[in-house]
Design a protein around this motif. Structure first.
Motif, mmCIF file in Angstrom:
data_model
loop_
_atom_site.group_PDB
_atom_site.id
_atom_site.type_symbol
_atom_site.label_atom_id
_atom_site.label_comp_id
_atom_site.label_asym_id
_atom_site.label_seq_id
_atom_site.Cartn_x
_atom_site.Cartn_y
_atom_site.Cartn_z
ATOM 1 N N MET A 1 9.165 -2.336 -4.417
ATOM 2 C CA MET A 1 8.835 -1.262 -3.475
ATOM 3 C C MET A 1 10.086 -0.869 -2.702
ATOM 4 S SD MET A 1 5.955 -1.256 -0.448
ATOM 5 C CE MET A 1 4.631 -1.483 -1.626
ATOM 6 N N ARG A 2 10.427 0.407 -2.742
ATOM 7 C CA ARG A 2 11.624 0.868 -2.058
ATOM 8 C C ARG A 2 11.394 0.977 -0.544
ATOM 9 N NH1 ARG A 2 13.404 6.042 -5.797
ATOM 10 N NH2 ARG A 2 13.630 4.925 -7.777
ATOM 11 N N PRO A 3 12.451 0.804 0.226
ATOM 12 C CA PRO A 3 12.315 1.003 1.679
ATOM 13 C C PRO A 3 12.008 2.464 2.002
ATOM 14 C CG PRO A 3 14.344 -0.186 1.145
ATOM 15 C CD PRO A 3 13.802 0.340 -0.141
ATOM 16 N N VAL A 4 11.258 2.685 3.075
ATOM 17 C CA VAL A 4 11.078 4.042 3.559
ATOM 18 C C VAL A 4 12.293 4.391 4.419
ATOM 19 C CG1 VAL A 4 8.572 3.966 3.497
ATOM 20 C CG2 VAL A 4 9.752 3.267 5.584
ATOM 21 N N GLU B 1 7.396 -3.361 8.533
ATOM 22 C CA GLU B 1 7.333 -4.681 7.897
ATOM 23 C C GLU B 1 5.914 -5.234 7.941
ATOM 24 O OE1 GLU B 1 9.474 -9.086 8.224
ATOM 25 O OE2 GLU B 1 10.076 -7.455 9.555
ATOM 26 N N ASP B 2 5.221 -5.017 9.061
ATOM 27 C CA ASP B 2 3.826 -5.461 9.171
ATOM 28 C C ASP B 2 2.938 -4.772 8.136
ATOM 29 O OD1 ASP B 2 4.494 -7.101 11.285
ATOM 30 O OD2 ASP B 2 3.778 -5.720 12.836
ATOM 31 N N LEU B 3 3.331 -3.561 7.743
ATOM 32 C CA LEU B 3 2.575 -2.814 6.731
ATOM 33 C C LEU B 3 3.038 -3.141 5.322
ATOM 34 C CD1 LEU B 3 2.391 0.672 8.501
ATOM 35 C CD2 LEU B 3 0.506 -0.932 8.162
ATOM 36 N N GLY B 4 3.982 -4.065 5.201
ATOM 37 C CA GLY B 4 4.418 -4.525 3.887
ATOM 38 C C GLY B 4 5.544 -3.739 3.260
ATOM 39 N N VAL B 5 6.306 -3.016 4.059
ATOM 40 C CA VAL B 5 7.396 -2.215 3.497
ATOM 41 C C VAL B 5 8.613 -2.305 4.413
ATOM 42 C CG1 VAL B 5 6.598 -0.121 4.661
ATOM 43 C CG2 VAL B 5 8.010 0.075 2.612
ATOM 44 N N ALA B 6 9.777 -2.326 3.816
ATOM 45 C CA ALA B 6 11.012 -2.304 4.601
ATOM 46 C C ALA B 6 11.316 -0.870 5.017
ATOM 47 C CB ALA B 6 12.171 -2.861 3.777
ATOM 48 N N ALA B 7 12.077 -0.730 6.104
ATOM 49 C CA ALA B 7 12.435 0.603 6.589
ATOM 50 C C ALA B 7 13.942 0.688 6.821
ATOM 51 C CB ALA B 7 11.687 0.928 7.877
ATOM 52 N N LEU C 1 17.619 16.512 6.048
ATOM 53 C CA LEU C 1 16.350 15.899 6.426
ATOM 54 C C LEU C 1 15.509 15.551 5.206
ATOM 55 C CD1 LEU C 1 15.308 18.102 9.489
ATOM 56 C CD2 LEU C 1 15.843 15.664 9.532
ATOM 57 N N ALA C 2 15.723 16.240 4.116
ATOM 58 C CA ALA C 2 14.931 16.002 2.912
ATOM 59 C C ALA C 2 15.054 14.569 2.413
ATOM 60 C CB ALA C 2 15.351 16.976 1.808
ATOM 61 N N GLY C 3 16.096 13.868 2.825
ATOM 62 C CA GLY C 3 16.271 12.496 2.379
ATOM 63 C C GLY C 3 15.422 11.484 3.134
ATOM 64 N N TYR C 4 14.711 11.941 4.170
ATOM 65 C CA TYR C 4 13.907 11.028 4.987
ATOM 66 C C TYR C 4 12.421 11.156 4.651
ATOM 67 C CZ TYR C 4 18.160 10.443 7.693
ATOM 68 O OH TYR C 4 19.445 10.154 8.073
ATOM 69 N N ASP C 5 11.687 10.128 5.056
ATOM 70 C CA ASP C 5 10.233 10.117 4.865
ATOM 71 C C ASP C 5 9.488 10.389 6.159
ATOM 72 O OD1 ASP C 5 10.356 9.279 2.047
ATOM 73 O OD2 ASP C 5 11.094 7.386 2.873
ATOM 74 N N GLY C 6 10.198 10.443 7.284
ATOM 75 C CA GLY C 6 9.578 10.733 8.566
ATOM 76 C C GLY C 6 10.626 10.806 9.655
ATOM 77 N N VAL C 7 10.287 11.522 10.726
ATOM 78 C CA VAL C 7 11.194 11.711 11.855
ATOM 79 C C VAL C 7 10.422 11.443 13.144
ATOM 80 C CG1 VAL C 7 12.683 13.330 13.100
ATOM 81 C CG2 VAL C 7 12.492 13.479 10.596
ATOM 82 N N ALA C 8 11.045 10.705 14.071
ATOM 83 C CA ALA C 8 10.424 10.427 15.365
ATOM 84 C C ALA C 8 11.398 10.760 16.486
ATOM 85 C CB ALA C 8 10.009 8.961 15.462
ATOM 86 N N SER D 1 5.221 7.368 -0.805
ATOM 87 C CA SER D 1 4.581 7.051 -2.070
ATOM 88 C C SER D 1 4.598 8.249 -3.017
ATOM 89 C CB SER D 1 3.147 6.592 -1.827
ATOM 90 O OG SER D 1 2.480 6.311 -3.036
ATOM 91 N N ALA D 2 4.334 9.425 -2.464
ATOM 92 C CA ALA D 2 4.332 10.635 -3.282
ATOM 93 C C ALA D 2 5.718 10.929 -3.853
ATOM 94 C CB ALA D 2 3.849 11.828 -2.451
ATOM 95 N N ARG D 3 6.744 10.472 -3.151
ATOM 96 C CA ARG D 3 8.118 10.713 -3.581
ATOM 97 C C ARG D 3 8.696 9.516 -4.341
ATOM 98 N NH1 ARG D 3 10.864 12.644 1.952
ATOM 99 N NH2 ARG D 3 12.655 13.010 0.601
ATOM 100 N N GLY D 4 7.839 8.522 -4.603
ATOM 101 C CA GLY D 4 8.276 7.366 -5.374
ATOM 102 C C GLY D 4 9.086 6.366 -4.603
ATOM 103 N N ARG D 5 9.008 6.425 -3.237
ATOM 104 C CA ARG D 5 9.783 5.490 -2.410
ATOM 105 C C ARG D 5 9.008 4.212 -2.109
ATOM 106 N NH1 ARG D 5 14.524 7.139 -0.326
ATOM 107 N NH2 ARG D 5 14.941 9.369 -0.179
ATOM 108 N N ALA D 6 7.699 4.326 -2.070
ATOM 109 C CA ALA D 6 6.919 3.143 -1.693
ATOM 110 C C ALA D 6 5.688 3.037 -2.571
ATOM 111 C CB ALA D 6 6.528 3.228 -0.229
#
Length: 291
Positions: free
Chosen positions: A1-4, A41-47, A66-73, A286-291
């Motif tokens: 599983m790839r990191p987000v 990490e609690d959700l089972g994925v590295a970030a 920005l397209a390289g990210y999976d989310g912005v906060a 997940s849709a982008r094949g990262r997780a």
């Protein structure tokens, strides 16, 4: 599983974040990034988390990258949007770029205000005054019931908070999902352009020690506004917060501060952040094949 891959935008200009770090040990963006990494990490994925500084003059913002990210906060901030300072307006433009990217978008406090302004809303000084320490009796609205942002929340809850401004005029396509007596917009979903923003006026990311550090800096303001009568009273309050952070089981301290058991539990306190990661970020990754 790839990191987000996540991007955290620091809401403060350099001097403000340096003052924060001098008391708290980390800048707001560093603290936010650490919390997001832990929750992922609690959700089972590295970030993998980057930080950017849209308030800084000459900042090299991601823009099309920005397209390289999976989310912005976006973090909190000591700025005020109604002052229309360059540091604030630059962040509004950044938020518009995030909307245009279509990426999952989240913000706490200032982050909610910036996202609302970027979508056509208006932020003003709250005529009821500052909400500081613990926001009380936040209530899920009818529209918020069943919304995944608040999954697993009780209908009424408390949360750490500090703000003097509020979203006074909602942008189009905004849904208020939580409210309380002091601030009408405690949480909202905003749809704008290609993007969907989830945000809260409170601070689900805070620890009690972090909150105590902020209140230490705000003590002169709180004395002026009547929250405390003497500096010693403020110091005792901060000391209690830090003690509660060290020992969450201190019933005497929790009772003295009026902090509910649900607020003491960091997993419950960070409900909205966890839900955003699970429902928005991981789905996108997940849709982008990262997780």
């Amino acid at each position: 599983m790839r990191p987000v891959r996540l991007l955290v935008a620091e809401g403060n200009p350099p001097k403000m974040r340096e003052r924060h770090a001098a008391v708290s040990g980390r800048t707001p963006s560093q603290f936010y990034a650490d919390v997001l990494a832990m929750l992922a990490e609690d959700l089972g994925v590295a970030a993998e988390i980057d930080i950017c500084f849209p308030a800084d003059q000459g900042a090299n913002l991601p823009g099309g990258d920005l397209a390289g990210y999976d989310g912005v906060a976006i973090t909190g901030s000591g700025l005020n949007l109604w002052k229309a300072e360059p540091e604030s307006l630059a962040q509004v433009e950044f938020a518009r770029a995030v909307y245009a990217s279509g990426l999952p978008f989240f913000g706490s406090c200032w982050g909610l205000q910036v996202a609302a302004a970027a979508a056509g809303g208006e932020v003003k000084l709250n005529p009821q005054g500052r909400e500081i320490g613990i926001a009380r009796s936040i209530r899920i609205t009818d529209a918020g019931r069943g919304h995944p942002l608040h999954a697993d929340r009780t209908e009424v809850f408390d949360a750490p908070a500090i703000h003097s401004d509020e979203v006074a005029v909602l942008p189009p396509n905004a849904t208020v999902t939580a409210t309380n007596e002091l601030c009408a917009v405690q949480a909202a979903e905003i749809r704008h352009g290609k993007g969907v923003f989830w945000g809260v006026q409170f601070h689900p990311e805070y620890t009690f020690a972090e909150l105590g550090g902020i209140l230490t800096r705000y003590t002169p303001v709180m004395l002026k506004e009547g929250f405390f009568r003497e500096p010693e009273e403020a110091a005792r309050y901060v000391s209690d917060l830090v003690a509660l952070d060290d020992e969450p089981g201190r019933k005497d301290v929790a009772w003295r501060l009026g902090i509910a058991p649900s607020v003491l539990d960091p997993k419950v306190r960070r409900t909205e952040l966890t839900n955003w990661l699970r429902s928005q970020v991981l789905r996108t990754a997940s849709a982008r094949g990262r997780a």
